[in-house]
Design an enzyme around this catalytic site. Structure first.
Site, PDB file in Angstrom:
ATOM      1  N   GLY A 287       0.773  -1.226   0.000  1.00 15.32           N
ATOM      2  CA  GLY A 287       0.000   0.000   0.000  1.00 15.32           C
ATOM      3  C   GLY A 287       0.804   1.276   0.000  1.00 15.32           C
TER       4      GLY A 287
ATOM      5  N   ASP B 204      -3.985   1.797   2.240  1.00 12.62           N
ATOM      6  CA  ASP B 204      -3.045   0.678   2.121  1.00 12.62           C
ATOM      7  C   ASP B 204      -3.611  -0.503   1.329  1.00 12.62           C
ATOM      8  OD1 ASP B 204      -4.826   0.527   4.166  1.00 12.62           O
ATOM      9  OD2 ASP B 204      -3.446  -0.273   5.651  1.00 12.62           O
ATOM     10  N   THR B 205      -4.041  -0.238   0.105  1.00 13.52           N
ATOM     11  CA  THR B 205      -4.368  -1.291  -0.850  1.00 13.52           C
ATOM     12  C   THR B 205      -3.112  -2.118  -1.114  1.00 13.52           C
ATOM     13  OG1 THR B 205      -6.064   0.051  -1.916  1.00 13.52           O
ATOM     14  CG2 THR B 205      -5.077  -1.667  -3.255  1.00 13.52           C
ATOM     15  N   VAL B 206      -3.271  -3.403  -1.468  1.00 10.06           N
ATOM     16  CA  VAL B 206      -2.112  -4.248  -1.745  1.00 10.06           C
ATOM     17  C   VAL B 206      -2.112  -4.693  -3.200  1.00 10.06           C
ATOM     18  CG1 VAL B 206      -2.055  -5.065   0.635  1.00 10.06           C
ATOM     19  CG2 VAL B 206      -3.274  -6.410  -1.092  1.00 10.06           C
TER      20      VAL B 206
ATOM     21  N   SER C 265      -8.257  -4.598  -2.225  1.00  7.82           N
ATOM     22  CA  SER C 265      -8.432  -3.542  -1.239  1.00  7.82           C
ATOM     23  C   SER C 265      -9.739  -3.683  -0.466  1.00  7.82           C
ATOM     24  CB  SER C 265      -8.426  -2.173  -1.938  1.00  7.82           C
ATOM     25  OG  SER C 265      -8.652  -1.125  -1.026  1.00  7.82           O
TER      26      SER C 265
END
Length: 411
Positions: A42, A226-228, A245
């Protein structure tokens, strides 16, 4: 640029055009082995107190993808494996431990793209599924099979209850939403709800509107983004990208972020007649900013320029921070990881050797971004928390770093 030290041979990215001799491949040619993965936990804010956990999950995700590559899996399966590891971590805002929406529920977005077939799969606002990326990947694979009965076009993007029902019917088990919430995500929800209730009790009129806007900006600030995601190149030179996300904290139920939108959350495209390089991109940040700029596809297109570092720098500045589509925004928040590679033939002594040269970069306008990367030849993943230069303003400035890796060869 930072260079990978554990790959077969280290090179400088700026000398890419001089490394290879583009000759016709003879009947006896050595082929590249292995593959490479770059992941992110993220673009947002990563506190020093949790830095170890963020780095650890990035290492596990890299190892998971590399294990798949070593077993002969193609890039799209390896990138899905990396995302499952990232979703399973309680420290990331994806899958387990995702942000709760206004109603106190978890709704997730995810997408995946295969650079070889150019097929895409995505889910939006899906509840009750532990690993949304598995549903996206299943949609992608079903789409590759062709038309359904009576000539119907198979879906590539499903949302809400329909997405969950489709997932269960295709063998993906459901998981109660309450089991996906963590102590941290629940406490954050309660804290955010109290702040919103306080804002709503303030005086009516202009001050109330102004304070509500400020409250929303704070809640949806860089700490919540904080998307991955991950990008992968396999031993055949195929690329793939994925993103997942839980969305912005306190989002409206049904809101779908960039992680599910085509060209916004991820992009992957093998080299072809019009593209010299294979490219893969995964994004993170404020979904609305990334959607309105289609940043993943913009960055992928920029990577066809000779200088990858300069191309990404200009794309982030001109297509994102200074985009006319975001002219009304004071802070433009986002980040990307980018991988590009080419398969060429290099003459060595009496033989020609076919290899893969990989350039990888990350850039962000948020306070920080956590990344990890690893090649099949590496003994362990490297991780790094990139931060904006001291004195710069998040949303108005950017950081950019990366490296280069030449994958080895087999007899």
């Amino acid at each position: 640029m930072e260079s990978v030290m554990n790959c077969a041979e280290e090179q400088q990215p700026s000398s890419m055009t001089n490394l290879w001799s583009n000759k016709q491949e003879p009947s006896r040619t050595q082929k590249a082995k292995g593959g490479f993965v770059l992941v992110h936990a993220g673009a947002g804010y990563h506190s020093e107190s949790k830095a170890k956990e963020y780095k650890h999950v990035c290492k596990r995700a890299c190892q998971r993808a590399v294990d798949q590559l070593k077993a002969g899996a193609l890039a799209v399966e390896a990138v899905a494996a990396a995302l499952v590891e990232l979703e399973d971590s309680p420290f990331t805002n994806a899958g387990m431990g995702s942000n709760l929406n206004l109603s106190g529920e978890i709704e997730c977005d995810a997408s995946i793209m295969d650079g070889k077939s150019l097929h895409f799969g995505a889910v939006g606002a899906i509840s009750g599924i532990k690993n949304p990326v598995l549903v996206a990947n299943c949609l992608l694979k079903e789409g590759q099979k062709g038309k359904l009965s009576a000539g119907r076009i198979p879906p590539c993007f499903l949302v809400g209850r329909g997405a969950r029902d489709w997932a269960v019917s295709h063998g993906i088990p459901s998981c109660p939403s309450e089991k996906m919430a963590t102590k941290f995500s629940l406490s954050a929800y309660k804290r955010n709800k109290r702040k919103m209730e306080l804002a709503e009790r303030m005086d009516a009129g202009h001050n109330q509107t102004k304070k509500r806007r400020q409250s929303n900006e704070n809640e949806n600030g860089s700490g919540c983004l904080d998307t991955v995601g991950a990008v992968v190149v396999d031993l055949e030179g195929n690329v793939a990208a994925a993103v997942s996300s839980g969305g912005l904290a306190m989002k409206h139920p049904g809101r779908i972020g960039q992680a599910a939108h085509y060209g916004c959350g991820c992009w992957a495209e093998n080299a072809c007649n019009i593209n010299s390089y294979s490219t893969a991109v995964s994004t993170s940040g404020c979904g609305e900013h990334l959607i309105r700029t289609m940043l993943a596809r913009e960055c992928s297109a920029a990577m066809q320029s000779e200088d990858a570092h300069q191309a990404l720098l200009e794309a982030m500045q001109n297509k994102f921070i200074s985009s006319p589509f975001l002219a009304s925004e004071d802070r433009v928040l986002g980040g990307v990881i980018v991988l590009r590679c080419c398969t060429c033939v290099e003459a060595q002594s009496s033989q020609n050797i076919q290899g893969i040269l990989v350039e990888f970069l990350w850039s962000h306008t948020t306070e920080s971004m956590c990344v990890g990367y690893m090649s099949v030849q590496d003994s362990k993943a490297k991780t790094h928390i990139s931060r904006l230069p001291s004195g710069t303003v998040p949303g108005q400035s950017l950081a950019i770093e990366g490296g280069v890796c030449r994958l080895g060869v087999t007899e």
